[in-house]
Structure formats: C-alpha cells, structure tokens
Design a protein around this motif. Structure first.
Motif, PDB file in Angstrom:
ATOM      1  N   GLN A   1      -3.785   2.672  10.482  1.00 32.46           N
ATOM      2  CA  GLN A   1      -4.880   2.514  11.436  1.00 32.46           C
ATOM      3  C   GLN A   1      -5.200   1.025  11.493  1.00 32.46           C
ATOM      4  O   GLN A   1      -5.884   0.497  10.623  1.00 32.46           O
ATOM      5  N   ALA A   2      -4.673   0.347  12.508  1.00 29.44           N
ATOM      6  CA  ALA A   2      -4.794  -1.099  12.589  1.00 29.44           C
ATOM      7  C   ALA A   2      -6.097  -1.502  13.269  1.00 29.44           C
ATOM      8  O   ALA A   2      -6.501  -0.921  14.274  1.00 29.44           O
ATOM      9  N   VAL A   3      -6.737  -2.513  12.691  1.00 24.03           N
ATOM     10  CA  VAL A   3      -7.913  -3.141  13.293  1.00 24.03           C
ATOM     11  C   VAL A   3      -7.513  -4.576  13.626  1.00 24.03           C
ATOM     12  O   VAL A   3      -7.155  -5.349  12.721  1.00 24.03           O
TER      13      VAL A   3
ATOM     14  N   LEU B   1       0.832  -1.206   0.000  1.00 26.25           N
ATOM     15  CA  LEU B   1       0.000   0.000   0.000  1.00 26.25           C
ATOM     16  C   LEU B   1       0.865   1.253   0.000  1.00 26.25           C
ATOM     17  O   LEU B   1       0.547   2.239  -0.675  1.00 26.25           O
ATOM     18  N   SER B   2       1.947   1.225   0.752  1.00 28.74           N
ATOM     19  CA  SER B   2       2.862   2.367   0.774  1.00 28.74           C
ATOM     20  C   SER B   2       3.434   2.624  -0.612  1.00 28.74           C
ATOM     21  O   SER B   2       3.550   3.773  -1.049  1.00 28.74           O
ATOM     22  N   GLU B   3       3.774   1.550  -1.319  1.00 26.55           N
ATOM     23  CA  GLU B   3       4.337   1.691  -2.672  1.00 26.55           C
ATOM     24  C   GLU B   3       3.305   2.217  -3.658  1.00 26.55           C
ATOM     25  O   GLU B   3       3.662   2.824  -4.673  1.00 26.55           O
TER      26      GLU B   3
ATOM     27  N   GLU C   1      -1.623   6.270   1.920  1.00 25.84           N
ATOM     28  CA  GLU C   1      -1.041   6.646   3.205  1.00 25.84           C
ATOM     29  C   GLU C   1      -2.008   6.405   4.355  1.00 25.84           C
ATOM     30  O   GLU C   1      -3.221   6.528   4.210  1.00 25.84           O
ATOM     31  N   ASN C   2      -1.446   6.071   5.509  1.00 24.79           N
ATOM     32  CA  ASN C   2      -2.212   5.860   6.741  1.00 24.79           C
ATOM     33  C   ASN C   2      -3.425   4.951   6.504  1.00 24.79           C
ATOM     34  O   ASN C   2      -4.551   5.291   6.866  1.00 24.79           O
TER      35      ASN C   2
END
Length: 288
Positions: free
Chosen positions: A234-236, A196-198, A202-203
């Motif tokens: 934002q971790a679930v 996802l960062s690549e 973001e976040n």
C-alpha cells in the motif's frame, strides 16, 4: 486510508528547494493558531487525515483537536516517529544513555537498566523500543490514530545497518498495543520492500518519494515502478510535485495512474493550494 493526506513539513520549515521559503514558513507558523487555521481549511475541504511528526508543537495541535470533538469528529492523526531532531538534541545534551532514559517513564525498570549501562540494555532492546513508541504516542491519547509510521531517518538507518528485526518489533507492537496499521517512511522503497518481505511483513504501508522525474527516489526510478507494478503493498506517495519542479496537473495525472497507490500526502499553506490538489486528485484518480 483516505486518498489524500495532509502533511506537516510546511509548519516546521521544511522545503527541499528553497531555504528562504522554509525560513518564511517557520516564522509564519511559530504560533499554533496559524497551524490550526490551515488545518481547519484542509479539514473543511474534506481532508480528514493529518500525517504528522511527533514534534512537540504537534502536542498543542492534538490538545486543540481533543478539546473540540464537535468541531473535529472525523479528524485522524497518522503519527510519524521518532522525531529525529528531538533525539539528536537530547543525545548532544545528555549522551546516549541519558537521552534514551529521558524519554522512558521515570522509575521504570528500563530506565534503571539503562543506568546500569548499555550492555544490560542491549539484552532487551525490544522492550526499550516498545516503551519509546509508547512515550511518543502519549500526546495522541484519546485521538484516532489508525496508521502509525516509522520515520525515514530511523527506517533507513535500520535498513542500512541490516537490523531489519526492528521493523518486526515496530509492526507487532503497533498492531497489538494500538490496534493500528504500521507504516514505514523511506528514501529507498525497493530496498525497504525487500527487507519487509524477508521479515514476513505482508502488504505493508510504505510512504516514499514517488514522482514523474525521480526526485529524491533513491534506488532508481525504474526500480520503484517495478515494485509498484509487481509487488503487494500500500504505497503512499510524497513529493509528488518534486518541490514544485513538476506542474501540478502533470504530477497528479502521472502519479494517480500508478498501481498499488493507496494515498498521496502533500503539504500546503494556503486554502487555494489545498483545494487545487484536492480537485486534481478527484479529477485524475479514477481507478479503485
């Protein structure tokens, strides 16, 4: 997002430790009224968010909530799509092209394109994906869906194939069409966070198994902790109890101390278990 989200595994016979318990739950919740009874208990306990698949039975739950706005003024749905078994069954019965066509609007351009063969369809995979998302979201029309998740079966398939552009398609469509936050469910948080960062996302909201003993945490327990400590996400957390392998208070005390934890999703089929988890989270989750 709320700190505590209510999941739907127990309603559809999903239990990672006991097949007997899974079968018993499937029998118990074959009636929508039984599902609503438990959802009412969670709602009345202050748990307002239902994180659910797009299983056909959820359509019935959505109908009940939509028909009773005074009873459920703050009820939130977090849809998780696609429901893999639905597509797998359609593939078995109709084949690849037929399965995808069956979920698209009748008479639409994309359905016509598919009838011409996959070679044509592959030229506009993004448009097909967006239409399939819209088809999944129809059951939630008129309801509050502030976060929409991509299910782990699809997330991890795209991750394994290296087709991370699918995440950008999903991200942009969910934000632009539904004004919602896109979320991703995965069995490998470290690998997904990197992908996802690549893609410039973001976040992100990422839901994954996060528990003290590393139960079903693909990629390695320490790798998860490194991402949570040093990443921006934002971790679930799901499977915080490791399907009952960790005592409840020990599990909640450990997970709520983690950085970047936004929410916990849990399933329960009794009022006592709902209240127990709610109270443990309130007791141990002290940081913002």
């Amino acid at each position: 997002m709320d700190r505590l989200l209510f999941g739907d595994n127990q309603f559809f016979g999903v239990n990672h430790m006991s097949e007997d318990k899974a079968r018993a739950q499937m029998m118990r919740f074959r009636d929508t009224g039984a599902i609503m009874e438990v959802l009412d208990q969670a709602y009345d306990a202050g748990i307002r968010t239902f994180m659910c698949t797009t299983h056909e039975r959820i359509r019935e739950v959505a109908d009940v909530v939509r028909a009773n706005p005074a009873r459920y003024p703050d009820f939130l749905f977090y849809p998780c799509m696609p429901y893999a078994h639905k597509y797998a069954n359609a593939m078995t019965d109709l084949g690849l092209v037929g399965a995808i066509s069956s979920f698209l609007p009748e008479g639409g351009k994309m359905a016509a394109m598919l009838s011409g063969g996959m070679a044509l369809a592959q030229k506009d995979a993004g448009s097909i994906a967006r239409l399939l998302i819209d088809a999944e979201m129809k059951m939630f029309a008129g309801l509050k869906t502030p976060v929409i998740f991509l299910q782990n079966v699809f997330t991890d398939l795209m991750l394994g194939l290296g087709f991370t552009g699918a995440f950008r398609i999903f991200h942009d469509h969910v934000r632009e069409k539904y004004g919602a936050e896109p979320g991703y469910i995965t069995m490998n948080l470290p690998a997904l966070y990197k992908a996802l960062s690549e893609e410039g996302i973001e976040n992100p909201v990422i839901c994954a198994n996060i528990n003290k003993i590393g139960f079903r945490m693909c990629g390695g327990h320490q790798a998860y902790l490194d991402v949570l400590q040093n990443g921006r996400l934002q971790a679930v957390a799901m499977s915080v109890y490791a399907s009952g392998a960790i005592p409840a208070e020990e599990a909640i005390s450990w997970v709520t101390a983690l950085p970047n934890l936004k929410s916990i999703v849990f399933g329960a089929s009794s009022r006592g278990n709902i209240l127990s988890t709610r109270d443990l989270v309130a007791q141990h989750w002290k940081h913002p």
